[in-house]
Design an enzyme around this catalytic site. Structure first.
Site, short mmCIF file in Angstrom:
data_model
loop_
_atom_site.label_atom_id
_atom_site.label_comp_id
_atom_site.label_asym_id
_atom_site.label_seq_id
_atom_site.Cartn_x
_atom_site.Cartn_y
_atom_site.Cartn_z
N ASP A 268 70.65 0.45 89.68
CA ASP A 268 69.36 -0.87 89.04
C ASP A 268 69.74 -1.09 87.63
O ASP A 268 69.65 -0.19 87.09
CB ASP A 268 67.80 -1.05 89.22
N GLU A 471 51.60 -11.49 90.11
CA GLU A 471 52.61 -10.67 90.90
C GLU A 471 53.86 -11.03 90.77
O GLU A 471 54.36 -12.23 90.49
CB GLU A 471 52.18 -10.97 92.38
#
Length: 728
Positions: A268, A471
Site C-alpha cells: 500500500d 466517510e
C-alpha cells in the site's frame, strides 16, 4: 523524485522505434518463452534501473526503448482517477445485488474501458500516473465495523459473499485469454485491515487463528486459488505483531507456500515507510527496503525501494534477490503485452467508442437498480408518476458526490436523483425542488420556505444521508473529523430535525431516499418516513434508477450485505478485531436491519425444503426449496441458504453462516425450485486453532430471502424454510 520519474515519453518512444529498426532484442520477441524474455531484460539493467522498475511510478529507460509505466491505477467501480469512464455503483452497492454474473459483467465492461483508455493514451505518447493496466482492485477486506469509512469499497461483512463477488470481479477484469491479461487485478488490503483509519500506519490488528481462517482470509484465498488474481496488496497495519508488508506468516507461509500465489505483491502507498516510521520494526529506510524485499514485496508504492542499491552495497541484500523479485514483477508487464509489438494482444484495438457507451450506461443502471434496498414501505410505494405535484428536497437531491462514493471516475453524464425524478414524472404533473437542509450543519438563515411548500404536494421525496466528504479514506473525506471514519453512528442532526419538521407540517407521504456507503442510525427515519429506500452511492445512472423504483417500473431487489445495528453500543470496541459480537454471524443483540434483508413490491414465499435426514461426514449434501411469487408484480429475489451448528461448550460457533445464494426472477404466480450443494468444506467448522473440523450432530438449514431471524420477519421479510440435518 517526480522529475526523475517523469522522463519524456517521446524520447522513450523515439528510442523504441530506433531499436525496432535494428535486430529485435530477446525480451521483445513474443515467440520466446516468458521466463527467457524476463531474464533477458533484467540482464540489460543496472542495479539502479532494477530498483527504479520496482517503484509504482517506473521511469522510462530510453536506451532500451522502454517508456515510463504507472503501476498505480484504480477501478473499484469504473476506471478511476483517469479519463472519462462509466461510473458504476460503489462496491458495497454491487454487494447488495448478491449477483455474481452481474459482478463479472461489470468488471468486463470496466476492463474493456481500461484498455480503450490506455490505447488512446499511448497513441498520443501519454504515459502518466493512473494510466497503466495494473488495477488495484478489488477490496476484499471484511466490513467488520460500521465505523470504518472505507467499508463502502468492500463487498460487506460476509466472507462467502465477499469471496464469490471478488472472484467474479477479478475474472471480469483479467479476461479469459490464455496468454494475455486484459488488465491485472489486485486483491487488497492483505490482511486483517478495516480501520481505525487514523491509526493504520502504526496499528496492530490482533486476530485469532479461527477469525483469520473463518473471516479475514477466505476471500483472499479464493481470489488467489480460484481467480488467479495477478497481484496482492499488503496493508498498512500490522497483523499479530508483524507489519503486513513484512509479515512472514501472511506473505510467505500462507500466500506463497500454502496458496501457491505466483503473482506479485505490492505495498500500500507509503506502507514501507511505516516499517521504520510507524511500526518501528527497523530503524532506517534502507533497512525497510531490505526487509520488505526479503519478506516478499516486489512492488513499492512509494520511494523506499530507491534504497535497494544501498541495501545491496551494505550487504543487507544480494543483487540476485533483487533480480528474483523483479522477475516476478516484470512477468505481469509481459503478460499484459507491454513489451510486444502493437496489435499483438486481442485488446489492442479496443477504442474510445466503448467508453460510457449506451450498453455500459445500461449496465450501470442495472447494477444500480439491483443494488437499492427498500428498508420500509407502509404501502405508499410504488407511486404513480402522474400525481398532481411532487416535492423534492434534501441535501443530496442534486449532489454528484452522493452518486460517486470513493475511488471514482467521472464523465459528463451524471444523473442526480433530482434529475432522475424530474425525467420520470408525466406531463401535466408538477415537480418542485428546494434543498431545504445542508448536509451536516444547521441552516444559518432562519427563513424556512421548504416545509411550508411541503403542505401543498402529493408526495415528498427527501434525499438525505451522507457522502464521501463525511466517510472514506484518510485525506479524502474533507468534512470528516475522524480521518474518514464515522465514530458518530447517527445521521447529521440537522437532517433529522428537517425530517421532523416535514413530518410535523404535512400529512403528505414522505419517501426518504438515503445515500451512503455504510450502516447508519436510521431509527428516526424509519419511524417518521412512509418509505425508506437505501441507494448507497449509485453511480452515473443513480437518479434514473431511483425513479424507476419509486414509480414502479422495477421492483426493488437489493439485500443488505452488512448488518445495521441499533447503535454502536451493540458492538465491541472499534479497535478489537475479534469477531465475537460482530456481524450477523456473531452478533446476539437485535439489529435495526439484519444482514440479507430487503423488501420488494413482489411477495415471495418459501416451501418444500428437501434435504436428507442424515448425512455422512465429508460428503456433500444436496438441498432444494421452492420459492413462489404470490404478489401482483414481477420481481427478483435473492434466495439465501444459511447454516447453523449446535453450540458447543467453550467453542466460538457462528449463530448463522451464509453458505450459498442465487438470484431468481419471477412473474406473479410463478415459482422456481432452487437447488444447492453443501460441500464438506461448507459444512465444516473452523476450530480455535484455525483448522477445518467436520461437523457432527444436528445442523439447521434455512433457505429464505433474508437472515432467518425474528427481526427479519418483524420488518416484513417472508419466513424462511428450515429443516434439520443430522451429520454422523
Amino acid at each position: 523524485m517526480k522529475k526523475r520519474l517523469l522522463l519524456p515519453a517521446l524520447l522513450a518512444c523515439s528510442t523504441l522505434h530506433h531499436a525496432h529498426g535494428q535486430s529485435t532484442p530477446t525480451f521483445r520477441d513474443p515467440k520466446q518463452p516468458l521466463t527467457t524474455r524476463v531474464n533477458d531484460l533484467i540482464s540489460k539493467l543496472t542495479l539502479e534501473e532494477k530498483a527504479q522498475q520496482m517503484l509504482d511510478q517506473s521511469p522510462a529507460i530510453p536506451r532500451l526503448g522502454i517508456p515510463a509505466y504507472s503501476w498505480w491505477n484504480e477501478a473499484l467501480h469504473g476506471v478511476g482517477r483517469s479519463a472519462p469512464a462509466t461510473v458504476f455503483p460503489e462496491p458495497i452497492g454491487l454487494a447488495a445485488t448478491f449477483d455474481e454474473d452481474l459482478a463479472k459483467r461489470e468488471a468486463t465492461a470496466i476492463s474493456d474501458e481500461a484498455r480503450a483508455v490506455y490505447n488512446a493514451a499511448i497513441a498520443k505518447n501519454h504515459y502518466v500516473k493512473y494510466g497503466g493496466l495494473t488495477f488495484w482492485t478489488p477490496n476484499v477486506n471484511i466490513f467488520r465495523d460500521p465505523r470504518w469509512g472505507r467499508g463502502q469499497e468492500t463487498y460487506g461483512e460476509d466472507p462467502t459473499l465477499t469471496a464469490r463477488l471478488g472472484v467474479s470481479f477479478v475474472q471480469g477484469l483479467q479476461g479469459d485469454d490464455p496468454r494475455y491479461l486484459k488488465v491485472a487485478a489486485c486483491a487488497k488490503h492483505y490482511a486483517v485491515h478495516s480501520g481505525p483509519e487514523k491509526l493504520r500506519h502504526e496499528f496492530n490488528a490482533v486476530a485469532s487463528p479461527q477469525d483469520l481462517r473463518e473471516t479475514y482470509l477466505p476471500a483472499f484465498k479464493a481470489l488467489v486459488k480460484e481467480a488467479n488474481v495477478e497481484a496482492v496488496m499488503c496493508a498498512y497495519n500490522a497483523t499479530n505483531g508483524e507489519p503486513c508488508c513484512g509479515n512472514t506468516f501472511l506473505l510467505q507461509d500462507v500466500l506463497r507456500k500454502e496458496w501457491g500465489f505466483r503473482g506479485h505483491v505490492v505495498s500500500d502507498c507509503g506502507a514501507l515507510d511505516d516499517l521504520y516510521e510507524g511500526h518501528k520494526t527497523v530503524k532506517t529506510k534502507t533497512e525497510a527496503a531490505a526487509l520488505a524485499l526479503q519478506r516478499g514485496v516486489e512492488l513499492n508504492c512509494g520511494d523506499t525501494y530507491t534504497k535497494l542499491p544501498e541495501a545491496v552495497r551494505q550487504g543487507l541484500l544480494k543483487e540476485t534477490q533483487v533480480d528474483s523479485a523483479l522477475a516476478i514483477l516484470l512477468r505481469t508487464r509481459f503478460k499484459l503485452g507491454l513489451f510486444d509489438p502493437q496489435n499483438t494482444t486481442p485488446y489492442d484495438k479496443l477504442g474510445p467508442e466503448i467508453v460510457n457507451s449506451p450498453a455500459h450506461r445500461a449496465l450501470a443502471k442495472e447494477v444500480a437498480l439491483k443494488s437499492m434496498v427498500l428498508l420500509k414501505n407502509n404501502g405508499v410505494l410504488p407511486l404513480r408518476s402522474d400525481l398532481g405535484k411532487y416535492f423534492v428536497t434534501g441535501p443530496n437531491a442534486t449532489s454528484v458526490e452522493a452518486l460517486l462514493g470513493n475511488y471514482y471516475g467521472v464523465n459528463s453524464q451524471m444523473t442526480t436523483i433530482l434529475e432522475g425524478l424530474v425525467g420520470a414524472v408525466q406531463p401535466g404533473s408538477q415537480i418542485e425542488y428546494k434543498q431545504g437542509a445542508l448536509l451536516d450543519r444547521a441552516n444559518i438563515n432562519p427563513i424556512d420556505w421548504t416545509t411550508g411548500e411541503a403542505k401543498t404536494t402529493d408526495a415528498i421525496f427527501l434525499v438525505m444521508g451522507i457522502t464521501g466528504v463525511l466517510e472514506g479514506e484518510e485525506g479524502e473525506s474533507i468534512a470528516s473529523p475522524h480521518a474518514g471514519d464515522r465514530i458518530d453512528y447517527n445521521l447529521p442532526k440537522n437532517q433529522i430535525d428537517f425530517l421532523k419538521k416535514l413530518r410535523k407540517n404535512s400529512k403528505t407521504p414522505i419517501i426518504a431516499i438515503v445515500t451512503g456507503g455504510s450502516p447508519m442510525n436510521l431509527a428516526e427515519v424509519h419511524e417518521l418516513a412512509d418509505a425508506v429506500l437505501l441507494t448507497w452511492y449509485p453511480g452515473e445512472e443513480g437518479g434514473n434508477a431511483v425513479a424507476d423504483i419509486v414509480f414502479g417500473k422495477v421492483s426493488p431487489s437489493g439485500k443488505l450485505p452488512i448488518t445495521f445495528p441499533q447503535s454502536l453500543d451493540q458492538l465491541p470496541a472499534y479497535e478489537s478485531y475479534g469477531m465475537l459480537g460482530r456481524t450477523y454471524r456473531y452478533m446476539s443483540a437485535e439489529p435495526m436491519y439484519p444482514f440479507g434483508y430487503g423488501l420488494s413490491y413482489a411477495k415471495f414465499e418459501y416451501s418444500g425444503l428437501k434435504l436428507p435426514k442424515k448425512a455422512a461426514r465429508n460428503k456433500p449434501v444436496e438441498v432444494e426449496a421452492t420459492v413462489r411469487n404470490t404478489g401482483k408484480m414481477a420481481g427478483e429475489e435473492v434466495v439465501q441458504l444459511y447454516l447453523t451448528h449446535p453450540p458447543r461448550q467453550g467453542q466460538q460457533i457462528p449463530r448463522y453462516a451464509l453458505k450459498n445464494f442465487r438470484r431468481v426472477a419471477l412473474q406473479p404466480g410463478a415459482s422456481a425450485t432452487i437447488k444447492f450443494t453443501l460441500t464438506p468444506e461448507q459444512l465444516a467448522l473452523i476450530d480455535a486453532q484455525g483448522k477445518s473440523v467436520a461437523p457432527a450432530g444436528q445442523l439447521t438449514v434455512a433457505i429464505g430471502g433474508a437472515l432467518p431471524s425474528a427481526r427479519s420477519q418483524a420488518l416484513g421479510a417472508s419466513p424462511a424454510a428450515t429443516a434439520v440435518l443430522v451429520v454422523k
